[in-house]
Design an enzyme around this catalytic site. Structure first.
Site, short mmCIF file in Angstrom:
data_model
loop_
_atom_site.label_atom_id
_atom_site.label_comp_id
_atom_site.label_asym_id
_atom_site.label_seq_id
_atom_site.Cartn_x
_atom_site.Cartn_y
_atom_site.Cartn_z
N ASP A 221 38.05 45.03 46.54
CA ASP A 221 38.40 46.33 47.10
C ASP A 221 39.71 46.85 46.49
OD1 ASP A 221 37.84 48.26 49.38
OD2 ASP A 221 39.89 47.68 49.88
N GLU A 276 35.79 27.69 37.35
CA GLU A 276 35.69 26.28 37.74
C GLU A 276 34.35 26.00 38.40
OE1 GLU A 276 38.93 25.22 40.31
OE2 GLU A 276 40.39 26.05 38.88
C1 BGC Z 1 36.87 50.85 50.50
C2 BGC Z 1 37.04 51.77 51.67
C3 BGC Z 1 38.34 51.42 52.35
C4 BGC Z 1 39.51 51.38 51.36
C5 BGC Z 1 40.69 50.67 51.93
C6 BGC Z 1 38.02 51.33 49.66
O1 BGC Z 1 37.95 51.44 48.45
O2 BGC Z 1 35.64 50.94 49.86
O3 BGC Z 1 35.98 51.71 52.55
O4 BGC Z 1 38.62 52.39 53.30
O5 BGC Z 1 39.16 50.72 50.20
O6 BGC Z 1 40.44 49.32 52.05
#
Ligand code: BGC
Length: 581
Positions: A221, A276
């Site tokens: 993310d 790994e």
């Molecule tokens: C996720 C979102 C989230 C954000 C903060 C993004 O890129 O896909 O859903 O709100 O990251 O974590």
């Protein structure tokens, strides 16, 4: 050339280290997939219960959006504990059971890792609040003194992605107004300090924890976050905007908190850990960066693959699709990765809605997390691809779905990984009719009257045409489902020729049979509204973006996104034709 079928089935397939290169990955937003215990919230046991459905669909992997303990201030992307399952969703034992069931069905598991920020309920953040200024506990996050005589002004005037200031002021343990902490997203999502080795160590531990539990890969993310230059004096908004809106965007990596070069040191470390394992764990970066910088995230020394959201941001348009596909295939080859393709996810308005709205028209409001991250203006180039606020009367439902089906069939024929989002296989469009009082997304609350938020693509799936919450579970649904969902229920589409579900099933089955090398060759059509490409082995894909039916090449039409018109390919339709190579 046709050897892939053999190695893509059975046990072999599960040990193939290159499984990810051309995988069809199905994103599950767990709280809205299937609710096994009837509390209105989808859960881990719900995924296990639907493994037969996933197998029948024909996907290679599932990607689970966060299922970790969370107050759901941002749909689970506010994580309290990275090495556990939210008790509202189940237990670690439930997770193991789900992993075993998915693996037994030949489906791999990708989980979301959220490294830029934790939730404000994470034990480390609580400790930071309870500890004095300058303490080791505060050093895990980004705390600064405020400006102004008494520190009453935020350290800088930056805005957060969800709206409002990027800094929030805390109350010190002695009750006095105190320091400020940074949060790029919601205030419940404090940013980690990635210069602190303890943070680095802890994430290695988390990656190991899930890898040891059988997780095959990770979706990272906000992969272009984490590294920050916070040297004083902090630049002000105008300085950032100058960088954001320069002709090259952030192409030079000089932004203080997006896409800085140092972040790749972290990924080089992660790659060592991934390698790994046998087969090596995979990772895909969610990095909204300038296209020239995407390859760094996708390199074999880094995460290995990165999302490109180019098709997702494009109108349904032949020239634009062709350029995006061609450019991304070149870029993927250069980076050593395979390309990724995606039309819908939990952050954007579903493509069946986007394609049903006037081109380049309506207001961009669905979610703009992505756009703000790239620093682009709302609705890049005025196109407005995030259009949850678009008036319902402007939506042509039938056109939207027809184009979405055509676009998906095109996408599934491309070399690289196809990322699909739950519910698109049912032809779901965005739910625009959610009452304000029932909305959940922070972007809605932090931008009153501007953002409508991302709830419209996160409404629990309809499994049956009737019953409580259309078969989502024995209880209600945590976001209200519209009446029209009944027509899109799984039960209404299973076994029904021409249904969107059967289209996806057929296409995914054929894809796994036809897929060979990652080569694509364009075939000249002499018509600017028609795209035609072939893959090794005689697999041809033709999409008609224009308005008049066109001839198809010779061969067997093995699937089409809509009925043919006297053997011709009608408007807004894609067909796969197989002929002797
Ligand atoms: C996720 C979102 C989230 C954000 C903060 C993004 O890129 O896909 O859903 O709100 O990251 O974590």
């Amino acid at each position: 050339m046709f050897s892939t079928k053999a190695h893509r089935t059975g046990a072999d397939r599960m040990s193939d280290p290159n499984w990810w290169r051309q995988a069809a990955v199905y994103q599950i937003y767990p709280r809205s997939f299937y609710d096994a215990n009837g509390d209105g919230l989808g859960d881990i046991k719900g995924v296990t219960a639907k493994v037969p459905y996933l197998k029948e669909l024909g996907i290679d992997a599932v990607w689970l959006s966060p299922f970790y303990p969370s107050a759901l201030a941002d749909g689970g992307y506010d994580v309290d504990d990275y090495r556990n399952v939210d008790p509202k969703l189940g237990t670690l034992e439930d997770f193991d059971e789900m992993a075993a069931a998915l693996h037994a069905a030949g489906i791999r598991i990708v989980v979301d890792i959220v490294p830029n920020h934790s939730s404000d309920r994470h034990e480390w953040f609580k400790e930071a609040l309870a500890s004095p200024k300058g303490s080791a506990a505060r050093e895990r996050y980004i705390f600064r003194d405020g400006r102004g005589e008494n520190g009453e002004l935020p350290p800088s005037d930056w805005d957060s992605v969800f709206g409002g200031p990027i800094w929030d002021r805390i109350t010190e343990p002695d009750g006095t107004p105190g320091q400020w902490y940074m949060h790029i997203f919601a205030k419940e999502q404090p940013d980690f300090n990635w210069e602190n080795p303890e943070i680095r160590e802890d994430f290695l531990k988390t990656l190991r924890f899930w890898s040891d539990r059988g997780v095959d890969g990770f979706r990272i993310d906000v992969a272009h976050g984490m590294a920050k230059d916070l040297s004083e004096p902090l630049p002000m908004k105008a300085d950032l905007e100058a960088k954001a809106h320069g002709t090259d965007g952030f192409a030079d990596g000089s932004h203080p908190f997006w896409d800085r070069d140092e972040v790749h040191e972290v990924y080089a470390e992660w790659r060592k850990l991934f390698n790994e394992y046998n087969p090596p764990r995979t990772a895909v970066a969610e990095a909204w960066v300038h296209e020239t910088r995407r390859a760094r995230y996708a390199s074999p020394e880094g995460l290995g693959q990165a999302f490109n959201f180019d098709l997702l941001q494009s109108d349904f348009d032949a020239a634009s699709f062709k350029k995006i596909i061609a450019d991304n295939l070149v870029a993927a080859k250069e980076s050593g990765a395979s390309s990724t393709w995606v039309f819908s996810n939990h952050d954007v308005v579903r493509h069946a809605t986007r394609y049903g709205l006037p081109k380049g028209g309506s207001v961009a409001q669905g979610t703009n997390a992505a756009q703000d991250v790239t620093g682009g203006t709302k609705g890049q180039d005025g196109k407005g691809w995030l259009l949850a606020g678009a008036p319902a009367e402007e939506l042509d439902v039938e056109l939207g779905l027809r184009r979405a089906r055509a676009a998906t069939l095109l996408l599934l024929a491309l070399p690289g990984s196809a990322y699909l989002y739950q519910g698109e296989e049912l032809g779901l469009r965005e739910v625009s009719e959610i009452p304000d009082a029932e909305r959940q997304d922070p972007s809605f609350f932090r931008n009153p009257g501007v953002e409508i938020g991302r709830d419209g693509c996160r409404v629990p799936l309809p499994w049956t045409a009737d019953g409580s919450s259309f078969g989502f579970g024995a209880g209600g649904a945590h976001l209200p489902q519209p009446e029209w969902f009944k027509d899109y229920a799984v039960s209404k589409q299973e076994g029904v020729e021409g249904s969107t579900l059967e289209l996806y099933r057929t296409a995914l089955r054929l894809r796994s049979e036809l897929q060979t090398d990652e080569e694509l060759e364009w075939v000249e059509t002499g018509n600017q509204d028609v795209l035609h490409f072939s893959r090794p082995g005689g697999w041809h894909t033709v999409t008609n973006f224009g308005s008049d039916p066109v001839e198809l090449p010779d061969g067997d039409v093995v699937v089409s996104s809509g009925p043919l018109d006297n053997g011709k390919l009608p408007a807004d339709t894609t067909a796969w034709v197989v002929r002797d190579a």
